[in-house]
Every structure is written in C-alpha cells, then in structure tokens.
Design an enzyme around this catalytic site. Structure first.
Site, PDB file in Angstrom:
ATOM      1  N   LYS A  27      44.154  40.509  42.505  1.00  0.00           N
ATOM      2  CA  LYS A  27      44.800  41.677  41.903  1.00  0.00           C
ATOM      3  C   LYS A  27      46.267  41.765  42.281  1.00  0.00           C
ATOM      4  O   LYS A  27      47.094  42.244  41.499  1.00  0.00           O
ATOM      5  CB  LYS A  27      44.050  42.952  42.302  1.00  0.00           C
ATOM      6  CG  LYS A  27      42.658  43.023  41.690  1.00  0.00           C
ATOM      7  CD  LYS A  27      41.978  44.353  41.954  1.00  0.00           C
ATOM      8  CE  LYS A  27      40.627  44.400  41.266  1.00  0.00           C
ATOM      9  NZ  LYS A  27      39.947  45.690  41.446  1.00  0.00           N
ATOM     10  N   LYS A  75      34.478  36.351  34.312  1.00  0.00           N
ATOM     11  CA  LYS A  75      33.564  37.429  33.932  1.00  0.00           C
ATOM     12  C   LYS A  75      34.191  38.320  32.869  1.00  0.00           C
ATOM     13  O   LYS A  75      35.420  38.406  32.731  1.00  0.00           O
ATOM     14  CB  LYS A  75      33.168  38.251  35.153  1.00  0.00           C
ATOM     15  CG  LYS A  75      34.248  39.137  35.711  1.00  0.00           C
ATOM     16  CD  LYS A  75      33.698  40.010  36.838  1.00  0.00           C
ATOM     17  CE  LYS A  75      34.755  40.980  37.355  1.00  0.00           C
ATOM     18  NZ  LYS A  75      34.217  41.897  38.376  1.00  0.00           N
ATOM     19  N   LYS A  92      37.315  44.600  31.214  1.00  0.00           N
ATOM     20  CA  LYS A  92      38.003  45.562  30.351  1.00  0.00           C
ATOM     21  C   LYS A  92      39.498  45.237  30.253  1.00  0.00           C
ATOM     22  O   LYS A  92      40.150  45.543  29.261  1.00  0.00           O
ATOM     23  CB  LYS A  92      37.826  46.959  30.937  1.00  0.00           C
ATOM     24  CG  LYS A  92      38.189  48.090  29.997  1.00  0.00           C
ATOM     25  CD  LYS A  92      37.060  48.393  29.043  1.00  0.00           C
ATOM     26  CE  LYS A  92      37.416  49.581  28.188  1.00  0.00           C
ATOM     27  NZ  LYS A  92      36.346  50.515  28.010  1.00  0.00           N
TER      28      LYS A  92
END
Length: 348
Positions: free
Chosen positions: A133, A214, A217
């Site tokens: 991230k 994976k 969103k």
C-alpha cells in the site's frame, strides 16, 4: 519485544466449519461502497453463517481504517451507508449480532494507542500490506497506514474476542494481534484471550482481468471486479471479457490455468457445489460458453440481494439507526473491558 512473524501455529488456525467452541466472534469490513464478489464469498457469506452458530458476534463497519487511503468526506459517508445496506441485504441480522460503526466506539482508538506502545516498529515494517500500500501512495505511506494493524488488534481485543474470520491475506495481521495479546498478558497478567483465526474454505477470488491478483474494488480495470449490485448486463460483459487461455476445455488447475480455475472457483462458491461437481456439469462446454454459465449463476445468486440493497438505500435514517443502536451495544460490552485495561496499565 514481540517475536518475528511466522506462520501461525495450527492451534491458532481453524478452518470454517470445523467443530469448535465459538465464545465471541469479531470481524469488520471497510466501507468501500457496495462489496464485490470476492468480499461476499470470502467474508460476508461466512458472517451470515457464523451469526447462527455463535451467541456473541460483532461485525463492524471499519470507517477509521478507511482513512488510511484518502477519501472525500461525502464519499466516505455514502460508502458507509452503501456498505451497511449491502451486508444487511446479504443476510446480516442486527438481532443476531452487533452491527456498528467503528468510530462510534472511541475505545477502539484509545486501546490502539496503548497496544501501539507495546509494538515495535520493525514488526510493522515487515508486514507485506505496508509495503504494497505504501507503493500505491508513491512510497509516502502515512503513519496511519503503518499502524493500522495495531488498530486491528485493538478492534479484536477490545471485546475479548476469541475467534476472527480471516482471509489468507489477513493471517499475518491476526498473528500480530495474537502476539500483542500475549505480550500484554505477560506484562500485566492474564487478561486478553489469544484470538484464533477462522479460515474461510472459499478459494480466494481473483481479478477477472488478471487472475494473478485478487479481486479488488480499487482495481483500475473496471471489467476486473464484479460488484454484488452490478446489473445483469454488466455481469455478463465482465465474465465475457474474463481472461482465460487458448485451451477450450473447462478444467481446474490454478497453477497452469489460473483464469479458468478462477471461474470454476466462482461457479462452485455461488452454487454451493464442489469443484468436482462443477467440472462434471461442464463436460463438453468450451470456455466461451462456460463464462456465460458462470455469469448466469452469479446473476441468479445476487438478484434478490441487489433488489434488497436498492430498497434499503432508500431509507438512510434506518441504516444510520442500525449502526447507532449497534454501537450502543458494542460500547456497553467494550467499556468495562477498557476500564480494566486502564487500571492495569496505571491510568486509574
């Protein structure tokens, strides 16, 4: 000092469905709006089952965690309501669990500070989510992004939770919570249960456009992610464009054929069939036709949920009341536990 992370011991990992004593379950979901297919199959579907199996279940809309990735206030407010509507539509029943907004229970943040003072920096810097991230934020990750696993530990321990449903990518974060609980107990006396993971038996759902990662969103490719409120036309389009390979037969081999195997996993999960049963039903189909079979199964699965989401979204006051009422109950449970923590560490 907390020990370096490693694969959690078997005694702290239990597959969903295995006979176990479930004293108190805690889990949470970030408010990113309407959840996607992977959220539903990997988490929410399990939540619905677990609320029937345990008498003390807490599910939280993790709005504090959502601030680790910048959002406009109006967007966050709407996302909280949309996420709430979606999980209610999926079958979460506030009469069978505590459903609440994290930020309405300030003890989460207060306990996180105490636990953060027991956690060393190298441990947090080694967590893979921090590295991934941080890279998405031009290597300028915030303090919140670094320390949110400590807040996750506080979320769990604040209620003396004994079990936490987790996906594969959250196992290391739960292990951190386990270690923090053990470290606190060693320093202040036995107080927190060491929470165990309940591992989902559903295969991780991958991106339809890149089966190496994976479903997410935040994926910039709009065709990569199926949202549970997508229209039938959108679902058909996304599955028609799903990446597979040049072999037409439908088989299950995640290493050699990740794209087709992802479709098989989705098909099995939404129908409740085993991988073997899905493959048996698909004999003679080529992948182009099989994509439409999977799309239709997903459409049928989510049609009633999609209708209920729309109905719930029209009553914002009801959604807010559900979260507020849940927060009152959660706070009643958390307050005496946190007051004892304050006493143990010397605040009172």
């Amino acid at each position: 000092m907390l020990r370096p992370f490693s694969v959690p011991t078997r005694s702290l990992l239990q597959p969903l469905g295995q006979n176990m004593v479930l004293d108190r379950i805690f889990s949470g979901i970030q408010p990113t709006g309407t959840p996607h297919l992977g959220n539903y199959l990997g988490a929410i579907q399990n939540w619905v089952n677990l609320q029937e199996e345990c008498s003390s279940v807490l599910y939280s809309i993790m709005d504090m965690h959502s601030l680790t990735m910048p959002k406009e206030p109006a967007v966050l407010r709407q996302n909280i309501l949309d996420t709430t509507a979606a999980i209610l539509a999926c079958g979460i029943d506030p009469k069978k669990c505590f459903l609440f907004r994290q930020s309405l229970v300030p003890e989460h943040a207060e306990l996180a500070w105490i636990l953060g003072c027991l956690t060393n920096m190298p441990r947090l810097l080694r967590l893979p989510q921090w590295k991934m991230k941080r890279a998405s934020q031009n290597n300028e990750g915030t303090v919140g992004l670094l320390t949110y696993p400590v807040l996750q530990a506080a979320d769990i321990l604040l209620y003396k939770s004994t079990h936490v449903p987790v996906g594969e990518d959250q196992v290391l974060h739960l292990e951190l919570a386990q270690d923090i609980a053990q470290h606190f107990n060693k320093k202040y006396g036995e107080f927190f249960p060491v929470p165990k993971a309940i591992l989902s038996t559903t295969k991780k759902i991958k991106s339809l456009r890149d089966p190496a990662v994976k479903m997410s969103k935040s994926d910039p490719q709009k065709l990569a992610t199926v949202n549970i409120a997508d229209s039938p036309d959108d679902i058909v389009l996304k599955f028609r464009k799903a990446v597979t390979d040049f072999t037409s037969e439908v088989t299950y081999d995640p290493a050699a054929r990740p794209g087709v195997s992802n479709l098989v996993s989705i098909h099995a999960a939404v129908t409740g069939l085993s991988i073997e049963e899905v493959l048996q039903q698909s004999v003679g189909l080529d992948t182009a036709h099989y994509k439409m079979v999977v799309a239709e199964s997903v459409i049928q699965k989510f049609a009633p949920i999609r209708s209920e989401i729309k109905k719930l979204q029209e009553d914002k006051s009801h959604l807010m009341k559900v979260l507020e009422d849940g927060a009152v109950k959660a706070k009643e449970l958390a307050a005496p536990i946190y007051q004892e923590v304050r006493r143990l560490v010397g605040f009172q």
